[in-house]
Design a protein around this motif. Structure first.
Motif, PDB file in Angstrom:
ATOM      1  N   ASN A 244      -8.854  16.202   1.422  1.00 21.70           N
ATOM      2  CA  ASN A 244      -7.565  16.652   1.960  1.00 21.70           C
ATOM      3  C   ASN A 244      -6.396  16.310   1.038  1.00 21.70           C
ATOM      4  O   ASN A 244      -5.239  16.469   1.414  1.00 21.70           O
ATOM      5  CB  ASN A 244      -7.324  16.031   3.337  1.00 21.70           C
ATOM      6  CG  ASN A 244      -8.349  16.500   4.338  1.00 21.70           C
ATOM      7  OD1 ASN A 244      -8.720  17.665   4.358  1.00 21.70           O
ATOM      8  ND2 ASN A 244      -8.819  15.602   5.178  1.00 21.70           N
ATOM      9  N   GLY A 245      -6.689  15.798  -0.153  1.00 20.67           N
ATOM     10  CA  GLY A 245      -5.644  15.443  -1.109  1.00 20.67           C
ATOM     11  C   GLY A 245      -4.960  14.124  -0.812  1.00 20.67           C
ATOM     12  O   GLY A 245      -3.923  13.820  -1.388  1.00 20.67           O
ATOM     13  N   ASN A 246      -5.533  13.317   0.069  1.00 16.48           N
ATOM     14  CA  ASN A 246      -4.931  12.037   0.464  1.00 16.48           C
ATOM     15  C   ASN A 246      -5.574  10.876  -0.286  1.00 16.48           C
ATOM     16  O   ASN A 246      -6.768  10.903  -0.575  1.00 16.48           O
ATOM     17  CB  ASN A 246      -5.090  11.805   1.961  1.00 16.48           C
ATOM     18  CG  ASN A 246      -4.374  12.852   2.777  1.00 16.48           C
ATOM     19  OD1 ASN A 246      -3.276  13.275   2.440  1.00 16.48           O
ATOM     20  ND2 ASN A 246      -4.993  13.283   3.852  1.00 16.48           N
ATOM     21  N   ALA A 247      -4.769   9.874  -0.559  1.00 17.32           N
ATOM     22  CA  ALA A 247      -5.259   8.649  -1.208  1.00 17.32           C
ATOM     23  C   ALA A 247      -4.316   7.515  -0.865  1.00 17.32           C
ATOM     24  O   ALA A 247      -3.204   7.746  -0.385  1.00 17.32           O
ATOM     25  CB  ALA A 247      -5.335   8.839  -2.720  1.00 17.32           C
ATOM     26  N   GLN A 248      -4.775   6.319  -1.101  1.00 12.57           N
ATOM     27  CA  GLN A 248      -3.912   5.146  -0.963  1.00 12.57           C
ATOM     28  C   GLN A 248      -4.212   4.195  -2.100  1.00 12.57           C
ATOM     29  O   GLN A 248      -5.336   4.110  -2.580  1.00 12.57           O
ATOM     30  CB  GLN A 248      -4.083   4.478   0.386  1.00 12.57           C
ATOM     31  CG  GLN A 248      -5.455   3.932   0.671  1.00 12.57           C
ATOM     32  CD  GLN A 248      -5.557   3.385   2.091  1.00 12.57           C
ATOM     33  OE1 GLN A 248      -4.850   3.812   2.975  1.00 12.57           O
ATOM     34  NE2 GLN A 248      -6.441   2.436   2.279  1.00 12.57           N
ATOM     35  N   LEU A 249      -3.172   3.483  -2.524  1.00 13.65           N
ATOM     36  CA  LEU A 249      -3.284   2.575  -3.659  1.00 13.65           C
ATOM     37  C   LEU A 249      -2.456   1.336  -3.365  1.00 13.65           C
ATOM     38  O   LEU A 249      -1.319   1.440  -2.906  1.00 13.65           O
ATOM     39  CB  LEU A 249      -2.766   3.260  -4.935  1.00 13.65           C
ATOM     40  CG  LEU A 249      -2.850   2.485  -6.229  1.00 13.65           C
ATOM     41  CD1 LEU A 249      -4.309   2.297  -6.652  1.00 13.65           C
ATOM     42  CD2 LEU A 249      -2.100   3.214  -7.328  1.00 13.65           C
ATOM     43  N   ILE A 250      -3.022   0.169  -3.615  1.00 12.96           N
ATOM     44  CA  ILE A 250      -2.276  -1.073  -3.459  1.00 12.96           C
ATOM     45  C   ILE A 250      -1.539  -1.322  -4.772  1.00 12.96           C
ATOM     46  O   ILE A 250      -2.155  -1.526  -5.815  1.00 12.96           O
ATOM     47  CB  ILE A 250      -3.205  -2.248  -3.110  1.00 12.96           C
ATOM     48  CG1 ILE A 250      -3.878  -1.987  -1.764  1.00 12.96           C
ATOM     49  CG2 ILE A 250      -2.420  -3.554  -3.086  1.00 12.96           C
ATOM     50  CD1 ILE A 250      -4.931  -2.986  -1.385  1.00 12.96           C
TER      51      ILE A 250
ATOM     52  N   THR B 171       0.849  -1.186   0.000  1.00 11.99           N
ATOM     53  CA  THR B 171       0.000   0.000   0.000  1.00 11.99           C
ATOM     54  C   THR B 171       0.882   1.233   0.000  1.00 11.99           C
ATOM     55  O   THR B 171       1.769   1.375   0.843  1.00 11.99           O
ATOM     56  CB  THR B 171      -0.923   0.013   1.225  1.00 11.99           C
ATOM     57  OG1 THR B 171      -1.734  -1.166   1.217  1.00 11.99           O
ATOM     58  CG2 THR B 171      -1.822   1.231   1.219  1.00 11.99           C
ATOM     59  N   VAL B 172       0.647   2.115  -0.964  1.00 10.39           N
ATOM     60  CA  VAL B 172       1.371   3.374  -1.071  1.00 10.39           C
ATOM     61  C   VAL B 172       0.385   4.496  -0.786  1.00 10.39           C
ATOM     62  O   VAL B 172      -0.714   4.520  -1.337  1.00 10.39           O
ATOM     63  CB  VAL B 172       2.002   3.537  -2.474  1.00 10.39           C
ATOM     64  CG1 VAL B 172       2.705   4.882  -2.597  1.00 10.39           C
ATOM     65  CG2 VAL B 172       2.969   2.403  -2.756  1.00 10.39           C
ATOM     66  N   TYR B 173       0.784   5.417   0.085  1.00 11.07           N
ATOM     67  CA  TYR B 173      -0.064   6.548   0.473  1.00 11.07           C
ATOM     68  C   TYR B 173       0.365   7.783  -0.302  1.00 11.07           C
ATOM     69  O   TYR B 173       1.560   7.997  -0.542  1.00 11.07           O
ATOM     70  CB  TYR B 173       0.046   6.791   1.981  1.00 11.07           C
ATOM     71  CG  TYR B 173      -0.440   5.605   2.774  1.00 11.07           C
ATOM     72  CD1 TYR B 173      -1.785   5.483   3.103  1.00 11.07           C
ATOM     73  CD2 TYR B 173       0.421   4.590   3.159  1.00 11.07           C
ATOM     74  CE1 TYR B 173      -2.247   4.378   3.806  1.00 11.07           C
ATOM     75  CE2 TYR B 173      -0.027   3.486   3.863  1.00 11.07           C
ATOM     76  CZ  TYR B 173      -1.357   3.388   4.183  1.00 11.07           C
ATOM     77  OH  TYR B 173      -1.820   2.292   4.867  1.00 11.07           O
ATOM     78  N   PHE B 174      -0.609   8.587  -0.679  1.00 15.34           N
ATOM     79  CA  PHE B 174      -0.360   9.781  -1.479  1.00 15.34           C
ATOM     80  C   PHE B 174      -0.853  11.026  -0.752  1.00 15.34           C
ATOM     81  O   PHE B 174      -1.886  10.993  -0.088  1.00 15.34           O
ATOM     82  CB  PHE B 174      -1.107   9.703  -2.818  1.00 15.34           C
ATOM     83  CG  PHE B 174      -0.587   8.657  -3.753  1.00 15.34           C
ATOM     84  CD1 PHE B 174       0.357   8.976  -4.711  1.00 15.34           C
ATOM     85  CD2 PHE B 174      -1.039   7.360  -3.678  1.00 15.34           C
ATOM     86  CE1 PHE B 174       0.839   8.011  -5.570  1.00 15.34           C
ATOM     87  CE2 PHE B 174      -0.574   6.386  -4.532  1.00 15.34           C
ATOM     88  CZ  PHE B 174       0.366   6.714  -5.484  1.00 15.34           C
TER      89      PHE B 174
ATOM     90  N   THR C 215      -7.262   4.940  -7.781  1.00 17.16           N
ATOM     91  CA  THR C 215      -7.801   5.523  -6.560  1.00 17.16           C
ATOM     92  C   THR C 215      -8.074   6.995  -6.816  1.00 17.16           C
ATOM     93  O   THR C 215      -7.626   7.547  -7.820  1.00 17.16           O
ATOM     94  CB  THR C 215      -6.829   5.330  -5.374  1.00 17.16           C
ATOM     95  OG1 THR C 215      -7.469   5.752  -4.179  1.00 17.16           O
ATOM     96  CG2 THR C 215      -5.549   6.115  -5.564  1.00 17.16           C
ATOM     97  N   THR C 216      -8.784   7.635  -5.898  1.00 20.89           N
ATOM     98  CA  THR C 216      -9.126   9.053  -6.014  1.00 20.89           C
ATOM     99  C   THR C 216      -8.757   9.761  -4.720  1.00 20.89           C
ATOM    100  O   THR C 216      -8.987   9.240  -3.637  1.00 20.89           O
ATOM    101  CB  THR C 216     -10.643   9.217  -6.284  1.00 20.89           C
ATOM    102  OG1 THR C 216     -10.975   8.476  -7.461  1.00 20.89           O
ATOM    103  CG2 THR C 216     -11.009  10.667  -6.492  1.00 20.89           C
TER     104      THR C 216
END
Length: 120
Positions: free
Chosen positions: A58-64, A24-27, A53-54
């Motif tokens: 708050n401009g945050n997202a996470q993607l596997i 999981t990478v957080y953006f 992902t979207t």
């Protein structure tokens, strides 16, 4: 009984090798310094498999992420940002106005780069 144990062993063996390495990478995505980008789509550009992902308000997202060799694209109602993710990455900060991407691993910045905007 012997056949049953052999069958269980085969299923365990196959299952252990069929699992893909994923992380999981957080953006954190900002349009300007303190203005988060809401509604930005982050998509893995890989044929046959849709992974996206979207960003939230708050401009945050996470993607596997399963394939770190893929290209990723951040798109919104402006220019698009295309980038690759290094394997040892658990967080990415993107600032569109400054054209900067910062990659982090375990809280430390490991790479900074200028990004190219497509369609700007």
């Amino acid at each position: 009984m012997k056949n049953f144990l052999t069958l269980i062993f085969i299923f365990i063996f196959i299952n252990s090798f069929s699992q893909t390495k994923s992380k999981t990478v957080y953006f954190e995505v900002y349009y300007e310094k303190d203005y988060p980008l809401a509604g930005g789509n982050i998509v893995e550009k890989k044929e046959g498999n849709l992974n996206e992902t979207t960003t939230d308000f708050n401009g945050n997202a996470q993607l596997i992420v399963t394939n770190f060799n893929s290209e990723f694209e951040l798109s919104y109602t402006g220019p698009h940002v295309i980038f690759k993710i290094p394997e040892k990455t658990d967080k990415i900060k993107i600032n569109i106005d400054r054209r900067r991407i910062e990659y982090y691993f375990e809280g430390k910045a490991i790479k900074r780069e200028k990004n190219k905007l497509i369609g700007f």
